[in-house]
Motif scaffolding. Structure first.
Motif, PDB file in Angstrom:
ATOM      1  N   THR A  18     -10.389  22.732   4.438  1.00 53.32           N
ATOM      2  CA  THR A  18      -9.529  21.575   4.275  1.00 53.32           C
ATOM      3  C   THR A  18     -10.318  20.367   3.789  1.00 53.32           C
ATOM      4  O   THR A  18     -11.498  20.215   4.122  1.00 53.32           O
ATOM      5  CB  THR A  18      -8.821  21.241   5.597  1.00 53.32           C
ATOM      6  OG1 THR A  18      -8.073  20.025   5.464  1.00 53.32           O
ATOM      7  CG2 THR A  18      -9.819  21.074   6.732  1.00 53.32           C
ATOM      8  N   ALA A  19      -9.647  19.525   3.001  1.00 51.48           N
ATOM      9  CA  ALA A  19     -10.264  18.282   2.534  1.00 51.48           C
ATOM     10  C   ALA A  19     -10.169  17.186   3.589  1.00 51.48           C
ATOM     11  O   ALA A  19     -10.860  16.175   3.499  1.00 51.48           O
ATOM     12  CB  ALA A  19      -9.608  17.826   1.232  1.00 51.48           C
ATOM     13  N   ILE A  60     -11.765  26.099  11.461  1.00 57.49           N
ATOM     14  CA  ILE A  60     -11.470  25.111  10.428  1.00 57.49           C
ATOM     15  C   ILE A  60     -12.794  24.531   9.955  1.00 57.49           C
ATOM     16  O   ILE A  60     -13.699  24.286  10.757  1.00 57.49           O
ATOM     17  CB  ILE A  60     -10.585  23.977  10.988  1.00 57.49           C
ATOM     18  CG1 ILE A  60      -9.222  24.516  11.441  1.00 57.49           C
ATOM     19  CG2 ILE A  60     -10.394  22.875   9.955  1.00 57.49           C
ATOM     20  CD1 ILE A  60      -8.362  23.463  12.127  1.00 57.49           C
ATOM     21  N   TYR A  61     -12.900  24.317   8.637  1.00 58.64           N
ATOM     22  CA  TYR A  61     -14.113  23.688   8.115  1.00 58.64           C
ATOM     23  C   TYR A  61     -13.738  22.723   6.990  1.00 58.64           C
ATOM     24  O   TYR A  61     -12.674  22.838   6.373  1.00 58.64           O
ATOM     25  CB  TYR A  61     -15.110  24.740   7.611  1.00 58.64           C
ATOM     26  CG  TYR A  61     -14.636  25.534   6.425  1.00 58.64           C
ATOM     27  CD1 TYR A  61     -14.936  25.145   5.122  1.00 58.64           C
ATOM     28  CD2 TYR A  61     -13.863  26.688   6.597  1.00 58.64           C
ATOM     29  CE1 TYR A  61     -14.490  25.870   4.027  1.00 58.64           C
ATOM     30  CE2 TYR A  61     -13.419  27.420   5.517  1.00 58.64           C
ATOM     31  CZ  TYR A  61     -13.734  27.007   4.232  1.00 58.64           C
ATOM     32  OH  TYR A  61     -13.272  27.721   3.159  1.00 58.64           O
ATOM     33  N   SER A  62     -14.610  21.752   6.751  1.00 61.67           N
ATOM     34  CA  SER A  62     -14.394  20.811   5.656  1.00 61.67           C
ATOM     35  C   SER A  62     -14.894  21.443   4.357  1.00 61.67           C
ATOM     36  O   SER A  62     -16.023  21.942   4.280  1.00 61.67           O
ATOM     37  CB  SER A  62     -15.120  19.495   5.928  1.00 61.67           C
ATOM     38  OG  SER A  62     -16.511  19.698   6.098  1.00 61.67           O
ATOM     39  N   MET A  63     -14.051  21.427   3.338  1.00 61.34           N
ATOM     40  CA  MET A  63     -14.418  22.046   2.068  1.00 61.34           C
ATOM     41  C   MET A  63     -15.548  21.265   1.391  1.00 61.34           C
ATOM     42  O   MET A  63     -15.480  20.037   1.287  1.00 61.34           O
ATOM     43  CB  MET A  63     -13.212  22.094   1.126  1.00 61.34           C
ATOM     44  CG  MET A  63     -12.118  23.030   1.550  1.00 61.34           C
ATOM     45  SD  MET A  63     -10.870  23.298   0.250  1.00 61.34           S
ATOM     46  CE  MET A  63     -10.126  21.673   0.139  1.00 61.34           C
ATOM     47  N   MET A  70     -12.390  23.193  -7.166  1.00 65.50           N
ATOM     48  CA  MET A  70     -11.743  24.468  -7.514  1.00 65.50           C
ATOM     49  C   MET A  70     -10.290  24.514  -7.067  1.00 65.50           C
ATOM     50  O   MET A  70      -9.432  25.051  -7.766  1.00 65.50           O
ATOM     51  CB  MET A  70     -12.514  25.636  -6.877  1.00 65.50           C
ATOM     52  CG  MET A  70     -13.869  25.907  -7.491  1.00 65.50           C
ATOM     53  SD  MET A  70     -14.769  27.186  -6.563  1.00 65.50           S
ATOM     54  CE  MET A  70     -13.630  28.562  -6.690  1.00 65.50           C
ATOM     55  N   THR A  71      -9.996  23.934  -5.900  1.00 63.99           N
ATOM     56  CA  THR A  71      -8.640  24.024  -5.335  1.00 63.99           C
ATOM     57  C   THR A  71      -7.809  22.780  -5.590  1.00 63.99           C
ATOM     58  O   THR A  71      -6.627  22.743  -5.219  1.00 63.99           O
ATOM     59  CB  THR A  71      -8.700  24.254  -3.820  1.00 63.99           C
ATOM     60  OG1 THR A  71      -9.220  23.077  -3.184  1.00 63.99           O
ATOM     61  CG2 THR A  71      -9.562  25.451  -3.477  1.00 63.99           C
ATOM     62  N   GLY A  72      -8.427  21.756  -6.213  1.00 65.50           N
ATOM     63  CA  GLY A  72      -7.722  20.497  -6.392  1.00 65.50           C
ATOM     64  C   GLY A  72      -7.473  19.786  -5.079  1.00 65.50           C
ATOM     65  O   GLY A  72      -6.566  18.962  -4.962  1.00 65.50           O
ATOM     66  N   PRO A  75      -5.730  22.643   0.709  1.00 61.74           N
ATOM     67  CA  PRO A  75      -6.357  23.445   1.770  1.00 61.74           C
ATOM     68  C   PRO A  75      -6.095  24.933   1.570  1.00 61.74           C
ATOM     69  O   PRO A  75      -5.054  25.329   1.030  1.00 61.74           O
ATOM     70  CB  PRO A  75      -5.693  22.920   3.049  1.00 61.74           C
ATOM     71  CG  PRO A  75      -4.431  22.265   2.598  1.00 61.74           C
ATOM     72  CD  PRO A  75      -4.677  21.756   1.216  1.00 61.74           C
ATOM     73  N   VAL A  76      -7.038  25.748   1.999  1.00 61.36           N
ATOM     74  CA  VAL A  76      -6.984  27.184   1.725  1.00 61.36           C
ATOM     75  C   VAL A  76      -7.264  27.986   2.990  1.00 61.36           C
ATOM     76  O   VAL A  76      -8.298  27.793   3.640  1.00 61.36           O
ATOM     77  CB  VAL A  76      -8.018  27.576   0.641  1.00 61.36           C
ATOM     78  CG1 VAL A  76      -8.007  29.081   0.414  1.00 61.36           C
ATOM     79  CG2 VAL A  76      -7.748  26.829  -0.657  1.00 61.36           C
ATOM     80  N   TRP A  77      -6.345  28.879   3.347  1.00 62.45           N
ATOM     81  CA  TRP A  77      -6.582  29.870   4.396  1.00 62.45           C
ATOM     82  C   TRP A  77      -7.260  31.091   3.769  1.00 62.45           C
ATOM     83  O   TRP A  77      -6.913  31.507   2.673  1.00 62.45           O
ATOM     84  CB  TRP A  77      -5.269  30.321   5.026  1.00 62.45           C
ATOM     85  CG  TRP A  77      -4.679  29.398   6.037  1.00 62.45           C
ATOM     86  CD1 TRP A  77      -3.612  28.562   5.870  1.00 62.45           C
ATOM     87  CD2 TRP A  77      -5.097  29.238   7.403  1.00 62.45           C
ATOM     88  NE1 TRP A  77      -3.343  27.879   7.037  1.00 62.45           N
ATOM     89  CE2 TRP A  77      -4.238  28.278   7.993  1.00 62.45           C
ATOM     90  CE3 TRP A  77      -6.107  29.803   8.180  1.00 62.45           C
ATOM     91  CZ2 TRP A  77      -4.359  27.885   9.319  1.00 62.45           C
ATOM     92  CZ3 TRP A  77      -6.237  29.412   9.500  1.00 62.45           C
ATOM     93  CH2 TRP A  77      -5.369  28.457  10.059  1.00 62.45           C
ATOM     94  N   GLN A  78      -8.191  31.671   4.481  1.00 64.25           N
ATOM     95  CA  GLN A  78      -8.836  32.903   4.046  1.00 64.25           C
ATOM     96  C   GLN A  78      -8.693  33.949   5.138  1.00 64.25           C
ATOM     97  O   GLN A  78      -8.946  33.670   6.312  1.00 64.25           O
ATOM     98  CB  GLN A  78     -10.321  32.661   3.755  1.00 64.25           C
ATOM     99  CG  GLN A  78     -11.059  33.860   3.180  1.00 64.25           C
ATOM    100  CD  GLN A  78     -10.906  34.009   1.680  1.00 64.25           C
ATOM    101  OE1 GLN A  78      -9.960  33.500   1.102  1.00 64.25           O
ATOM    102  NE2 GLN A  78     -11.824  34.716   1.047  1.00 64.25           N
ATOM    103  N   SER A  79      -8.268  35.151   4.748  1.00 65.06           N
ATOM    104  CA  SER A  79      -8.110  36.269   5.681  1.00 65.06           C
ATOM    105  C   SER A  79      -9.332  37.178   5.624  1.00 65.06           C
ATOM    106  O   SER A  79      -9.877  37.435   4.546  1.00 65.06           O
ATOM    107  CB  SER A  79      -6.853  37.077   5.341  1.00 65.06           C
ATOM    108  OG  SER A  79      -5.692  36.308   5.541  1.00 65.06           O
TER     109      SER A  79
END
Length: 264
Positions: A18-19, A60-63, A70-72, A75-79
């Motif tokens: 997350t940003a 949770i981590y800060s991008m 890359m993601t603009g 926030p991105v979840w990763q499985s």
């Protein structure tokens, strides 16, 4: 349910990049009633482990800046999926037409991490456990409950994952009456898969998570108060539960589910 081991090929973990680390941390501790345990990691990255009863649930981590680009800033979840040997899995991914974005790397003594994309473009991670098995609570309110792949080529994705993880796949029905693909491993449900629909717009192929809640209606009301948004009407699948697609206060998409009661 407390968990002490995840079988190879099974969904075992998720993390959120997350940003707005502070905003995401506050949202999930309040929304799910979890404990946040901040942990130092190398580099200029904030990281916290979300816990229930002192047991790991997700993180949770800060991008980093390059990931934000890359993601603009989305926030991105990763499985994550458990494997026995990350190097062997890396080779198999390539042989099956996938792409390895991050070759296996040690995460201190926690385990070995590999980041990849399937042939349809959906990112996922595999985890060779060390001291960290993944989620230590699963399927109960506040914890991970399921993961689902959204892709534009279910045939190619199905062939890839059944070969990679030893899953079987069968077609069934989604909560809104559409086609649904259920992956299983050794007779146990492992993950789901749906084709991306035209009305969903330009959604990229992705793995998405389900989070369990005790009361779907109460959680949807709380979601609005915390700055999140309900994306779909509440739906139900007999024997599975009631669920709805949501996005959190920072715009991260997931699904919350009130699992159907099961006889003990």
């Amino acid at each position: 349910m407390d968990v002490s081991k995840h079988e190879p090929g099974m969904f075992n973990w998720a993390d959120l990049g997350t940003a707005d680390f502070a905003g995401s941390r506050q949202f999930y501790t309040e929304f799910l009633g979890l404990e946040a345990h901040d942990m130092p990691i190398p580099g200029d990255v904030n990281f916290c482990m979300l816990r229930k009863r002192g047991r790991n649930v997700f993180s949770i981590y800060s991008m980093p800046d390059e990931m934000k680009q890359m993601t603009g800033g989305q926030p991105v979840w990763q499985s994550y999926f458990t494997v026995v040997n990350a190097e062997d899995t890396s080779a198999a991914i390539k042989e099956l037409g996938g792409t390895v974005a991050q070759e296996p790397v040690d995460v201190m003594d926690a385990g070995r991490l590999l980041v990849a994309q399937d042939p349809t473009g959906a990112a996922f991670s595999v985890w060779q456990p060390g001291a960290h098995i993944g989620a230590e609570v699963f399927g109960e309110p506040g914890a991970l409950a399921w993961c689902e792949l959204y892709t534009r080529d279910t045939a190619a994705a199905g062939q890839f994952y059944t070969s990679l993880f030893g899953w079987s796949v069968e077609q069934t029905q989604s909560g809104d009456g559409g086609e649904y693909n259920l992956f299983s491993l050794g007779g146990k449900p492992a993950a789901g898969m749906m084709a991306i629909r035209e009305e969903w717009g330009q959604m990229p192929p992705n793995w998405s998570i389900y989070l369990a809640v005790a009361d779907l209606d109460a959680s949807l009301a709380q979601l609005q108060n915390l700055g999140g948004q309900q994306i779909s009407p509440a739906m139900a699948v007999d024997g599975v539960g009631r669920f709805a697609f949501i996005c959190d206060s920072q715009g991260a998409y997931s699904t919350i589910i009130e699992p159907a009661p099961h006889d003990e």
